[in-house]
Enzyme design. Structure first.
Site, short mmCIF file in Angstrom:
data_model
loop_
_atom_site.label_atom_id
_atom_site.label_comp_id
_atom_site.label_asym_id
_atom_site.label_seq_id
_atom_site.Cartn_x
_atom_site.Cartn_y
_atom_site.Cartn_z
N TYR A 176 9.20 -0.49 2.64
CA TYR A 176 9.12 -0.93 1.25
C TYR A 176 8.12 -2.06 1.00
CZ TYR A 176 13.10 1.97 0.03
OH TYR A 176 13.92 3.05 -0.19
N ILE A 177 7.84 -2.86 1.98
CA ILE A 177 6.90 -3.98 1.81
C ILE A 177 5.52 -3.57 2.30
CG2 ILE A 177 6.33 -6.33 2.55
CD1 ILE A 177 9.37 -6.80 2.86
#
Length: 273
Positions: free
Chosen positions: A232-233
């Site tokens: 997600y990052i």
């Protein structure tokens, strides 16, 4: 050299999938104002389907909850997401002149999602109307489907789906937290800890937890950082920050993780999501 490996990796279109995902989330910022303006207008639409779409997008955008597919017949799983929320998963009440929505349901991996948020009167009144005359098992957004939502989102931006919102907010939170750091003279271990705490804030937003066994066979749930960090990052945010503050990247990403994310390992120090 690392540059040659990255160049070789980019020769295979399949290996750029991660970058495309993060670039898609990065581009969402350009369209987000228009999307929000529209769903806020749609809170007051005459057609209930449009109002349901507006409130669902509001939750997906502000809370980062998954879209949630409806369960097929015979599937007894109790997990839910936005489109599969049932009346029993929500409580509406007023407290200190605030309209409160309480969420309590099992999300992906049977992890409990519990949250209480204050909402505008128009959102609250819409939810009251959506829930009226429904049983506890009735769907909150009974006129919506993930396909409908994703088709609608593509009218704003090519390829946009509800999943992109979670990635966008994860990256936004990480970038904002790392941008707050200004203590160049602090010890390396402090900087590493600061970066990991920032990842933890993202994981909390995403409701990423894992079960940990306790004595007596009981289980408790701590926050899990791995999924947030790897899926997600945008790793370019972390690489740029580590480069700027002289933090060895191997203290954040393991060898195998760095190999998976080779495309991001040469990000410039001035990269911003």
């Amino acid at each position: 050299s690392l540059e040659n490996v990255v160049r070789e990796q980019f020769a295979d279109p399949q290996k750029t999938t991660d970058q495309q995902k993060y670039d898609m989330a990065r581009n969402l910022a350009t369209y987000l104002g228009k999307i929000r303006e529209q769903y806020r207008m749609d809170f007051k639409a005459d057609e209930e389907k449009i109002r349901q779409r507006a409130v669902a997008l509001y939750f997906i955008d502000t809370l980062g909850i998954r879209v949630g597919n409806r369960k097929k017949e015979g599937n007894t799983s109790e997990t839910a997401g936005c489109c599969s929320l049932r009346k029993k998963h929500l409580k509406l009440y007023k407290e200190n002149n605030n309209q409160v929505v309480e969420f309590d349901f099992l999300c992906k991996g049977s992890i409990r999602y519990y949250n209480q948020i204050s909402v505008e009167k128009i959102v609250y009144s819409n939810l009251q109307r959506f829930l009226k005359n429904k049983s506890d098992e009735g769907y909150v957004f009974d006129r919506l489907s993930p396909t409908h939502l994703n088709t609608y989102l593509k009218t704003f931006m090519d390829g946009l789906t509800t999943k992109v919102f979670r990635t966008y907010h994860a990256c936004r939170i990480m970038q904002q937290e790392l941008d707050k750091f200004t203590r160049a003279k602090r010890h390396e271990s402090y900087k590493i800890g600061y970066c990991k705490k920032s990842i933890k804030l993202v994981a909390i937003f995403l409701n990423h937890q894992r079960a940990v066994a306790e004595k007596g066979g009981n289980k408790k749930f701590e926050t899990s950082l791995t999924s947030a960090k790897l899926y997600y990052i945008d790793p370019r945010i972390v690489v740029a920050w580590c480069t700027k503050w002289c933090v060895p990247i191997e203290n954040i990403y393991s060898t195998s993780q760095r190999e998976k994310l080779l495309w991001a390992m040469t990000a410039d120090a001035d990269f911003k999501f």
